[in-house]
Design a protein around this motif. Structure first.
Motif, PDB file in Angstrom:
ATOM      1  N   THR A 141     -30.478  10.398  75.966  1.00  0.00           N
ATOM      2  CA  THR A 141     -30.529   9.185  75.757  1.00  0.00           C
ATOM      3  C   THR A 141     -32.233   8.558  76.373  1.00  0.00           C
ATOM      4  OG1 THR A 141     -28.262   8.742  75.747  1.00  0.00           O
ATOM      5  CG2 THR A 141     -29.714   6.926  76.306  1.00  0.00           C
ATOM      6  N   GLU A 142     -32.318   9.019  77.485  1.00  0.00           N
ATOM      7  CA  GLU A 142     -33.488   8.623  78.162  1.00  0.00           C
ATOM      8  C   GLU A 142     -34.438   9.635  78.594  1.00  0.00           C
ATOM      9  OE1 GLU A 142     -34.335   6.455  82.779  1.00  0.00           O
ATOM     10  OE2 GLU A 142     -32.041   6.659  82.150  1.00  0.00           O
ATOM     11  N   ILE A 143     -35.764   9.529  78.361  1.00  0.00           N
ATOM     12  CA  ILE A 143     -36.793  10.439  78.697  1.00  0.00           C
ATOM     13  C   ILE A 143     -36.978  10.660  80.125  1.00  0.00           C
ATOM     14  CG2 ILE A 143     -39.277  10.701  78.394  1.00  0.00           C
ATOM     15  CD1 ILE A 143     -39.058   9.155  75.976  1.00  0.00           C
ATOM     16  N   ALA A 144     -36.914  12.195  80.396  1.00  0.00           N
ATOM     17  CA  ALA A 144     -37.137  12.381  81.764  1.00  0.00           C
ATOM     18  C   ALA A 144     -38.494  12.803  82.119  1.00  0.00           C
ATOM     19  CB  ALA A 144     -35.897  13.455  82.136  1.00  0.00           C
ATOM     20  N   LYS A 145     -39.277  13.431  81.050  1.00  0.00           N
ATOM     21  CA  LYS A 145     -40.368  14.003  81.325  1.00  0.00           C
ATOM     22  C   LYS A 145     -41.005  14.409  79.793  1.00  0.00           C
ATOM     23  CE  LYS A 145     -42.420  18.293  83.373  1.00  0.00           C
ATOM     24  NZ  LYS A 145     -41.965  19.532  84.256  1.00  0.00           N
ATOM     25  N   THR A 146     -42.268  14.323  80.041  1.00  0.00           N
ATOM     26  CA  THR A 146     -43.055  14.661  79.045  1.00  0.00           C
ATOM     27  C   THR A 146     -43.762  16.256  79.015  1.00  0.00           C
ATOM     28  OG1 THR A 146     -43.754  12.494  78.612  1.00  0.00           O
ATOM     29  CG2 THR A 146     -45.176  14.221  77.592  1.00  0.00           C
ATOM     30  N   GLU A 147     -43.579  16.983  78.301  1.00  0.00           N
ATOM     31  CA  GLU A 147     -43.884  18.487  78.336  1.00  0.00           C
ATOM     32  C   GLU A 147     -45.467  18.565  78.262  1.00  0.00           C
ATOM     33  OE1 GLU A 147     -42.080  20.614  79.879  1.00  0.00           O
ATOM     34  OE2 GLU A 147     -40.074  19.611  79.427  1.00  0.00           O
ATOM     35  N   ASP A 148     -46.060  19.512  78.705  1.00  0.00           N
ATOM     36  CA  ASP A 148     -47.456  19.956  78.394  1.00  0.00           C
ATOM     37  C   ASP A 148     -47.464  20.741  76.903  1.00  0.00           C
ATOM     38  OD1 ASP A 148     -49.982  20.484  78.163  1.00  0.00           O
ATOM     39  OD2 ASP A 148     -50.249  21.237  80.056  1.00  0.00           O
ATOM     40  N   ARG A 149     -47.825  20.096  75.972  1.00  0.00           N
ATOM     41  CA  ARG A 149     -47.596  20.828  74.754  1.00  0.00           C
ATOM     42  C   ARG A 149     -48.570  21.956  74.679  1.00  0.00           C
ATOM     43  NH1 ARG A 149     -49.632  16.300  70.449  1.00  0.00           N
ATOM     44  NH2 ARG A 149     -51.803  16.140  70.945  1.00  0.00           N
ATOM     45  N   ARG A 150     -49.684  21.884  75.590  1.00  0.00           N
ATOM     46  CA  ARG A 150     -50.741  23.171  75.298  1.00  0.00           C
ATOM     47  C   ARG A 150     -50.336  24.437  75.767  1.00  0.00           C
ATOM     48  NH1 ARG A 150     -55.208  20.259  79.185  1.00  0.00           N
ATOM     49  NH2 ARG A 150     -53.154  19.728  80.167  1.00  0.00           N
ATOM     50  N   GLN A 151     -48.957  24.244  76.780  1.00  0.00           N
ATOM     51  CA  GLN A 151     -48.156  25.597  76.904  1.00  0.00           C
ATOM     52  C   GLN A 151     -47.055  25.835  76.125  1.00  0.00           C
ATOM     53  OE1 GLN A 151     -47.364  25.248  81.005  1.00  0.00           O
ATOM     54  NE2 GLN A 151     -49.318  24.634  81.668  1.00  0.00           N
ATOM     55  N   LEU A 152     -46.812  25.189  75.366  1.00  0.00           N
ATOM     56  CA  LEU A 152     -45.645  25.296  74.486  1.00  0.00           C
ATOM     57  C   LEU A 152     -46.059  25.652  72.878  1.00  0.00           C
ATOM     58  CD1 LEU A 152     -43.789  21.791  75.047  1.00  0.00           C
ATOM     59  CD2 LEU A 152     -43.499  24.067  76.015  1.00  0.00           C
ATOM     60  N   PHE A 153     -45.232  27.067  72.530  1.00  0.00           N
ATOM     61  CA  PHE A 153     -45.371  27.539  71.166  1.00  0.00           C
ATOM     62  C   PHE A 153     -44.204  27.864  70.410  1.00  0.00           C
ATOM     63  CE2 PHE A 153     -49.056  28.450  73.847  1.00  0.00           C
ATOM     64  CZ  PHE A 153     -49.940  28.750  72.947  1.00  0.00           C
ATOM     65  N   ALA A 154     -44.112  27.620  69.123  1.00  0.00           N
ATOM     66  CA  ALA A 154     -42.707  27.690  68.529  1.00  0.00           C
ATOM     67  C   ALA A 154     -42.809  29.255  67.861  1.00  0.00           C
ATOM     68  CB  ALA A 154     -42.876  26.930  67.204  1.00  0.00           C
ATOM     69  N   ALA A 155     -41.627  29.940  68.160  1.00  0.00           N
ATOM     70  CA  ALA A 155     -41.522  31.338  67.788  1.00  0.00           C
ATOM     71  C   ALA A 155     -41.111  31.536  66.508  1.00  0.00           C
ATOM     72  CB  ALA A 155     -40.503  32.001  69.088  1.00  0.00           C
ATOM     73  N   GLN A 156     -41.542  32.699  65.812  1.00  0.00           N
ATOM     74  CA  GLN A 156     -41.110  33.025  64.592  1.00  0.00           C
ATOM     75  C   GLN A 156     -40.577  34.517  64.496  1.00  0.00           C
ATOM     76  OE1 GLN A 156     -44.548  32.356  61.871  1.00  0.00           O
ATOM     77  NE2 GLN A 156     -43.952  30.193  61.703  1.00  0.00           N
ATOM     78  N   THR A 157     -40.166  35.038  63.386  1.00  0.00           N
ATOM     79  CA  THR A 157     -40.061  36.375  63.296  1.00  0.00           C
ATOM     80  C   THR A 157     -40.827  36.856  61.914  1.00  0.00           C
ATOM     81  OG1 THR A 157     -38.242  36.278  61.517  1.00  0.00           O
ATOM     82  CG2 THR A 157     -37.792  36.236  63.933  1.00  0.00           C
ATOM     83  N   PRO A 158     -41.348  38.107  61.978  1.00  0.00           N
ATOM     84  CA  PRO A 158     -40.785  39.350  62.506  1.00  0.00           C
ATOM     85  C   PRO A 158     -41.207  39.272  64.009  1.00  0.00           C
ATOM     86  CG  PRO A 158     -42.288  39.809  61.168  1.00  0.00           C
ATOM     87  CD  PRO A 158     -42.368  38.664  60.705  1.00  0.00           C
ATOM     88  N   GLN A 159     -40.444  39.986  64.920  1.00  0.00           N
ATOM     89  CA  GLN A 159     -40.690  40.248  65.984  1.00  0.00           C
ATOM     90  C   GLN A 159     -40.670  41.759  66.426  1.00  0.00           C
ATOM     91  OE1 GLN A 159     -38.052  37.977  68.895  1.00  0.00           O
ATOM     92  NE2 GLN A 159     -38.648  36.150  67.858  1.00  0.00           N
ATOM     93  N   GLY A 160     -41.774  42.194  66.973  1.00  0.00           N
ATOM     94  CA  GLY A 160     -41.954  43.650  67.193  1.00  0.00           C
ATOM     95  C   GLY A 160     -41.598  44.153  68.378  1.00  0.00           C
ATOM     96  N   PHE A 161     -41.307  45.380  68.407  1.00  0.00           N
ATOM     97  CA  PHE A 161     -41.132  46.057  69.799  1.00  0.00           C
ATOM     98  C   PHE A 161     -41.225  47.569  69.522  1.00  0.00           C
ATOM     99  CE2 PHE A 161     -38.292  42.369  69.471  1.00  0.00           C
ATOM    100  CZ  PHE A 161     -38.649  41.530  70.241  1.00  0.00           C
ATOM    101  N   ARG A 162     -41.341  48.276  70.651  1.00  0.00           N
ATOM    102  CA  ARG A 162     -41.480  49.459  71.200  1.00  0.00           C
ATOM    103  C   ARG A 162     -39.700  49.790  70.891  1.00  0.00           C
ATOM    104  NH1 ARG A 162     -46.141  51.329  71.792  1.00  0.00           N
ATOM    105  NH2 ARG A 162     -47.934  49.873  72.772  1.00  0.00           N
ATOM    106  N   PHE A 163     -39.269  50.718  70.002  1.00  0.00           N
ATOM    107  CA  PHE A 163     -37.934  50.882  69.892  1.00  0.00           C
ATOM    108  C   PHE A 163     -37.185  51.247  70.728  1.00  0.00           C
ATOM    109  CE2 PHE A 163     -34.075  53.266  68.497  1.00  0.00           C
ATOM    110  CZ  PHE A 163     -33.580  52.453  67.587  1.00  0.00           C
ATOM    111  N   GLY A 164     -37.406  52.266  71.828  1.00  0.00           N
ATOM    112  CA  GLY A 164     -36.624  52.683  72.802  1.00  0.00           C
ATOM    113  C   GLY A 164     -36.363  51.701  73.997  1.00  0.00           C
ATOM    114  N   GLN A 165     -37.482  50.641  74.000  1.00  0.00           N
ATOM    115  CA  GLN A 165     -37.477  49.752  75.206  1.00  0.00           C
ATOM    116  C   GLN A 165     -36.700  48.643  74.685  1.00  0.00           C
ATOM    117  OE1 GLN A 165     -41.658  49.266  75.507  1.00  0.00           O
ATOM    118  NE2 GLN A 165     -41.790  50.058  77.570  1.00  0.00           N
ATOM    119  N   ILE A 166     -36.755  48.151  73.368  1.00  0.00           N
ATOM    120  CA  ILE A 166     -35.955  47.092  73.081  1.00  0.00           C
ATOM    121  C   ILE A 166     -34.210  47.544  72.827  1.00  0.00           C
ATOM    122  CG2 ILE A 166     -36.094  47.457  70.420  1.00  0.00           C
ATOM    123  CD1 ILE A 166     -36.245  44.030  72.560  1.00  0.00           C
TER     124      ILE A 166
END
Length: 396
Positions: free
Chosen positions: A151-176
């Motif tokens: 309902t009420e704004i508490a804070k404005t985020e620094d959008r320069r540090q914000l990113f929207a995640a997508q897929t595909p996300q890649g990993f080294r198999f054993g680690q993930i």
């Protein structure tokens, strides 16, 4: 040193209820967009990348028949596996199935992102160099507000540090795989695989995502998907042409566009001598730069003696699918004094459409005579010409 292997898990185990409507309750991954199911598009996109060693689709246990109806088949496409009650557990089921293969890398992708490109896939794989994981992202352009109660704004985020995640996300198999196994003991659900990697202390790089790599979530997203396809962004149109001629021989029928037509002679050739389908097959192969029919089915190979030419056409169509391409339209012209084919045209279009998995309104078959001129006029043979318009992923 052997090349590194890259497996893909496509997560399609959700019911997709948010994307449904009163008119159509089909789960979103099985909904059709421009003549092709969302999941089919997603699978085809990964199979079009030659460096992908295997693709595994994780489906909902109740969707076995829906998945089978897609008729997806490829030597790099593994049998589907049933997922769990959450996305996180579904991914884990996929990782368990892949474990005996011991792939070097794994890409994990949402089935509802059908517009993933080979370029994005390549960037994610390249992003694993020096890192444990790689995540495609887009910079946030809107101003983001934080609220504690909605309902009420508490804070404005620094959008320069914000990113929207997508897929595909890649990993080294054993680690993930290890991270996912450990995460099952944590009493909270992670939002994506990159969060599990972060929690496990893995280093994850960011690579550039793509605006059209949308995740279909709500009913209106299907309209956006249609607009993406209509705009042609990410695709380019290529044209292929084909020409073939066959002489007559003693017989009682000819095969033209997959239809057997009674006649006073037959066409002579190594296969069924369907001159029209031979020309059409060459046109499709030409549009995707795959040589000609003789390259794939040499007449010196006796296994093709008397073969139905629909086999050749279907092969060309599969090559189109594997490249993530799509047939726009096909045009066939048959030049002959006889037999008359006008009455057979609807059946011819239907055979071509069914063989290639497209709608009949994308196929045109026409006939003309040679006005009694030349070998055609003397009824010594038949000529056919064809053109194919194919949209392929745009090269960079």
């Amino acid at each position: 040193m052997s090349p590194k292997t890259t497996a893909v898990i496509i997560v399609a185990a959700g019911k997709g209820e948010r994307a449904g409507s009163v008119e159509d309750a089909t789960p979103k991954q099985y909904r059709v967009v421009d003549g092709q199911a969302v999941l089919s598009r997603t699978v085809t996109a990964f199979l079009s990348v030659e460096t992908i060693s295997s693709v595994l689709v994780v489906i909902h246990p109740d969707h076995v028949d829906r998945y089978a109806a897609l008729e997806l088949a490829h030597d790099r496409l593994m049998p589907s596996v049933a997922g769990g009650p959450t996305r996180q557990l579904s991914v884990l089921e996929g990782l368990k199935v892949l474990a005996p293969q011991r792939p070097d890398r794994v890409l994990i992708h949402d089935a509802a992102r059908p517009f993933v490109t080979r370029h994005l896939i390549g960037r994610v794989i390249a992003g694993l160099d020096g890192y444990d994981g790689a995540l495609p992202t887009l910079a946030v352009t809107d101003t983001i507000k934080r609220s504690l109660d909605g309902t009420e704004i508490a804070k404005t985020e620094d959008r320069r540090q914000l990113f929207a995640a997508q897929t595909p996300q890649g990993f080294r198999f054993g680690q993930i795989f290890s991270a996912h196994m450990r995460a099952t003991n944590v009493r909270r659900e992670f939002t994506d695989d990159a969060e599990i990697a972060e929690w496990a202390g893995l280093r994850v790089s960011m690579v550039e995502g793509e605006r059209d790599n949308i995740k279909i979530t709500h009913p209106e997203d299907f309209q956006r998907a249609e607009r993406i396809l209509m705009s042609g962004e990410g695709f380019e149109t290529r044209i292929g042409t084909g020409y073939d001629v066959h002489p007559f021989a003693e017989g009682d029928a000819v095969w033209l566009c997959g239809v057997k037509i009674p006649h006073s002679a037959k066409l002579q050739g190594h296969s069924d001598a369907d001159v029209a389908l031979h020309a059409l097959t060459d046109a499709i192969l030409g549009a995707i730069g795959e040589g000609d029919i003789g390259t794939h089915f040499p007449p010196s190979d006796m296994q093709w003696k008397g073969a139905a030419s629909t086999v050749f056409l279907r092969h060309a169509g599969k090559l189109v699918e594997e490249r993530g391409a799509r047939i726009v339209n096909l045009d066939v012209t048959i030049v002959a004094e006889a037999p008359r084919i006008a009455a057979h045209v609807p059946a011819m279009c239907a055979v071509i459409a069914e063989t290639l998995g497209i709608t009949a309104d994308r196929v045109a078959v026409k006939a003309t005579t040679n006005e009694k001129l030349g070998f055609i006029g003397r009824e010594e043979g038949i000529v056919s010409m064809a053109s194919a318009s194919v949209e392929v992923p745009r090269s960079r």
